[in-house]
Design an enzyme around this catalytic site. Sequence first.
Site, PDB file in Angstrom:
ATOM      1  N   SER A 129      23.499  -2.302  10.374  1.00 33.84           N
ATOM      2  CA  SER A 129      24.056  -1.536  11.496  1.00 33.84           C
ATOM      3  C   SER A 129      24.064  -0.064  11.117  1.00 33.84           C
ATOM      4  CB  SER A 129      25.498  -1.994  11.754  1.00 33.84           C
ATOM      5  OG  SER A 129      26.192  -1.054  12.545  1.00 33.84           O
ATOM      6  N   TYR A 142      34.008  -4.842   9.829  1.00 35.39           N
ATOM      7  CA  TYR A 142      32.580  -5.046  10.129  1.00 35.39           C
ATOM      8  C   TYR A 142      31.726  -4.154   9.215  1.00 35.39           C
ATOM      9  CZ  TYR A 142      28.302  -4.846  13.026  1.00 35.39           C
ATOM     10  OH  TYR A 142      27.014  -4.894  13.492  1.00 35.39           O
TER      11      TYR A 142
HETATM   12  N1  LIG Z   1      24.455  -4.963  19.623  1.00 33.79           N
HETATM   13  C1  LIG Z   1      24.612  -3.908  18.830  1.00 33.79           C
HETATM   14  O1  LIG Z   1      24.962  -2.805  19.299  1.00 33.79           O
HETATM   15  C2  LIG Z   1      24.366  -4.018  17.375  1.00 33.79           C
HETATM   16  C3  LIG Z   1      24.223  -5.228  16.730  1.00 33.79           C
HETATM   17  N2  LIG Z   1      23.995  -5.260  15.368  1.00 33.79           N
HETATM   18  C4  LIG Z   1      23.830  -6.525  14.658  1.00 33.79           C
HETATM   19  O2  LIG Z   1      22.768  -7.254  15.234  1.00 33.79           O
HETATM   20  C5  LIG Z   1      23.000  -8.647  15.084  1.00 33.79           C
HETATM   21  C6  LIG Z   1      22.847  -9.330  16.423  1.00 33.79           C
HETATM   22  O3  LIG Z   1      23.789  -8.765  17.310  1.00 33.79           O
HETATM   23  P1  LIG Z   1      23.729  -8.943  18.895  1.00 33.79           P
HETATM   24  O4  LIG Z   1      22.455  -9.552  19.310  1.00 33.79           O
HETATM   25  O5  LIG Z   1      24.170  -7.664  19.465  1.00 33.79           O
HETATM   26  O6  LIG Z   1      24.932  -9.995  19.050  1.00 33.79           O
HETATM   27  P2  LIG Z   1      25.218 -11.157  20.094  1.00 33.79           P
HETATM   28  O7  LIG Z   1      26.663 -11.458  19.958  1.00 33.79           O
HETATM   29  O8  LIG Z   1      24.684 -10.814  21.432  1.00 33.79           O
HETATM   30  O9  LIG Z   1      24.389 -12.369  19.469  1.00 33.79           O
HETATM   31  C7  LIG Z   1      24.781 -12.867  18.229  1.00 33.79           C
HETATM   32  C8  LIG Z   1      23.880 -14.018  17.864  1.00 33.79           C
HETATM   33  O10 LIG Z   1      24.318 -14.515  16.596  1.00 33.79           O
HETATM   34  C9  LIG Z   1      24.548 -15.899  16.710  1.00 33.79           C
HETATM   35  N3  LIG Z   1      25.637 -16.299  15.857  1.00 33.79           N
HETATM   36  C10 LIG Z   1      26.867 -15.753  15.777  1.00 33.79           C
HETATM   37  N4  LIG Z   1      27.627 -16.448  14.933  1.00 33.79           N
HETATM   38  C11 LIG Z   1      26.850 -17.451  14.455  1.00 33.79           C
HETATM   39  C12 LIG Z   1      27.083 -18.507  13.556  1.00 33.79           C
HETATM   40  N5  LIG Z   1      28.261 -18.673  12.977  1.00 33.79           N
HETATM   41  N6  LIG Z   1      26.057 -19.351  13.280  1.00 33.79           N
HETATM   42  C13 LIG Z   1      24.859 -19.195  13.890  1.00 33.79           C
HETATM   43  N7  LIG Z   1      24.593 -18.208  14.756  1.00 33.79           N
HETATM   44  C14 LIG Z   1      25.590 -17.357  15.043  1.00 33.79           C
HETATM   45  C15 LIG Z   1      24.902 -16.144  18.169  1.00 33.79           C
HETATM   46  O11 LIG Z   1      24.557 -17.468  18.530  1.00 33.79           O
HETATM   47  P3  LIG Z   1      25.635 -18.605  18.914  1.00 33.79           P
HETATM   48  O12 LIG Z   1      26.841 -17.915  19.472  1.00 33.79           O
HETATM   49  O13 LIG Z   1      24.906 -19.443  19.911  1.00 33.79           O
HETATM   50  O14 LIG Z   1      25.888 -19.313  17.637  1.00 33.79           O
HETATM   51  C16 LIG Z   1      23.983 -15.148  18.872  1.00 33.79           C
HETATM   52  O15 LIG Z   1      22.712 -15.707  19.099  1.00 33.79           O
HETATM   53  C17 LIG Z   1      24.379  -8.787  14.453  1.00 33.79           C
HETATM   54  O16 LIG Z   1      24.236  -8.993  13.066  1.00 33.79           O
HETATM   55  C18 LIG Z   1      25.028  -7.431  14.712  1.00 33.79           C
HETATM   56  O17 LIG Z   1      25.965  -7.113  13.726  1.00 33.79           O
HETATM   57  C19 LIG Z   1      23.907  -4.116  14.635  1.00 33.79           C
HETATM   58  C20 LIG Z   1      24.048  -2.911  15.224  1.00 33.79           C
HETATM   59  C21 LIG Z   1      24.271  -2.756  16.640  1.00 33.79           C
HETATM   60  N1  LIG Z   2      26.463   0.156  16.338  1.00 33.19           N
HETATM   61  C1  LIG Z   2      27.599  -0.580  15.969  1.00 33.19           C
HETATM   62  C2  LIG Z   2      28.626  -0.558  17.008  1.00 33.19           C
HETATM   63  O1  LIG Z   2      29.001   0.398  17.542  1.00 33.19           O
HETATM   64  C3  LIG Z   2      27.340  -2.012  15.663  1.00 33.19           C
HETATM   65  O2  LIG Z   2      26.825  -2.293  14.614  1.00 33.19           O
HETATM   66  O3  LIG Z   2      27.655  -2.860  16.489  1.00 33.19           O
END
Ligand SMILES: NC(=O)C1=CN([C@@H]2O[C@H](COP(=O)(O)OP(=O)(O)OC[C@H]3O[C@@H](n4cnc5c(N)ncnc54)[C@H](OP(=O)(O)O)[C@@H]3O)[C@@H](O)[C@H]2O)C=CC1
Ligand SMILES: N[C@@H](C=O)C(=O)O
Length: 236
Positions: A129, A142
Site C-alpha cells: 500500500s 494496517y
Molecule cells: N483499495 C485500495 O484503495 C487499496 C487496497 N490495497 C490492498 O489491495 C489488496 C486488495 O484490496 P481490495 O481489492 O481493495 O479489497 P476488497 O476488500 O475489495 O477485496 C479483498 C479481497 O481479499 C479477499 N480476502 C479477504 N480476507 C480473506 C481471507 N481471510 N482469506 C481469503 N481471501 C480473503 C476477499 O475475498 P473474500 O471476502 O471472498 O474472502 C476479497 O476478494 C489488499 O491487500 C489491500 O490492502 C492497497 C492499497 C490501496
Molecule cells: N491507500 C490506502 C488507503 O487509504 C490503502 O492501502 O488502503
Amino acid sequence: ASCGIGAAISRQLAAAGAKVAMAARRENLLKEIQDEISKEGGVALAVRCDVKNRAGVKELIQYTERTLGPVDILVNNAGYWAFRCMKNLHEEEWDEQVDVNVKGLLNCIGAVISGMCERKSGHIVNMSSDCVKQPFVGLAVYAGSKYFLEGMSRTLRQEVCKDGVRVTCVQPGDVDTPGAVKTLMTLEDEQCKALYSYPHPALEPEVIAQAVLYAVAQPDHVAVNEILVEPRECPL
Ligand SMILES: NC(=O)C1=CN([C@@H]2O[C@H](COP(=O)(O)OP(=O)(O)OC[C@H]3O[C@@H](n4cnc5c(N)ncnc54)[C@H](OP(=O)(O)O)[C@@H]3O)[C@@H](O)[C@H]2O)C=CC1
Ligand SMILES: N[C@@H](C=O)C(=O)O
C-alpha cells in the site's frame, strides 16, 4: 480474488495466457469470475480458501499443483483494513489485520517458497500500500501490517534471488473496490470522518492489475521490486 484488485489481476493474468487459481472465502463470486474467464478462452480454478487457515492454504496449493501444475506466480492480494484511530480500541479489527495481512501472507508464501527454490524459478507478488510511504490517520495497524510485508519481502528477496525467485511489492494508492467503499461508508471516528468523508479520485482495480502484469512479464534477469501507483491528483 473474489472482487476488487484480486479479481482484476485474475482476469488480466488469464487474458495474458496464465492458468489462474483464484482463492477467497466467497466461492460464489469466484465461480462467476471463473465462468467469465472460461468464456474468454482462459483457464481458471475457483477454490474456497481462508488465508488465515494454514492447512487450508497448503491444500489449496496442492490441489492447484495437481490440477494446473507448479505455481510459477503467487499473488498475495487478500487484505483487510478499516479507518479507525487506535485510541478507539477496535482490537478485533487489529487482530483481523494481523491475521489476514501478516499471518495469511506467511501461510501463502510458506506453501510455495520451497518448491519455487527447488525449481529455481518463481515470482511472489505482494500487495502492499502507499501507506508504507506516508502515514494515513486511521491506518496505524494496517500500515504496521504492510510494513511487515515490505520488510519481509526485502529480506526474502535477498534470500531467494540466487534461486531464481523474484519478489515484487505493489503499492497502490486509493483504488475503487468493494473493500474501499465499505470502509469509507463505515467511518465512525471524527478525525477519520473529517479527513475521508468526501469524494476523492481513486484508481480502477485494472490499473493495479496492469502493474502486476508488467512485473511478472519481465525477462528472468529483470526484477521489478517495487511499484507505487497512485491517482495523479493525490501524489504523496
Ligand atoms: N483499495 C485500495 O484503495 C487499496 C487496497 N490495497 C490492498 O489491495 C489488496 C486488495 O484490496 P481490495 O481489492 O481493495 O479489497 P476488497 O476488500 O475489495 O477485496 C479483498 C479481497 O481479499 C479477499 N480476502 C479477504 N480476507 C480473506 C481471507 N481471510 N482469506 C481469503 N481471501 C480473503 C476477499 O475475498 P473474500 O471476502 O471472498 O474472502 C476479497 O476478494 C489488499 O491487500 C489491500 O490492502 C492497497 C492499497 C490501496
Ligand atoms: N491507500 C490506502 C488507503 O487509504 C490503502 O492501502 O488502503
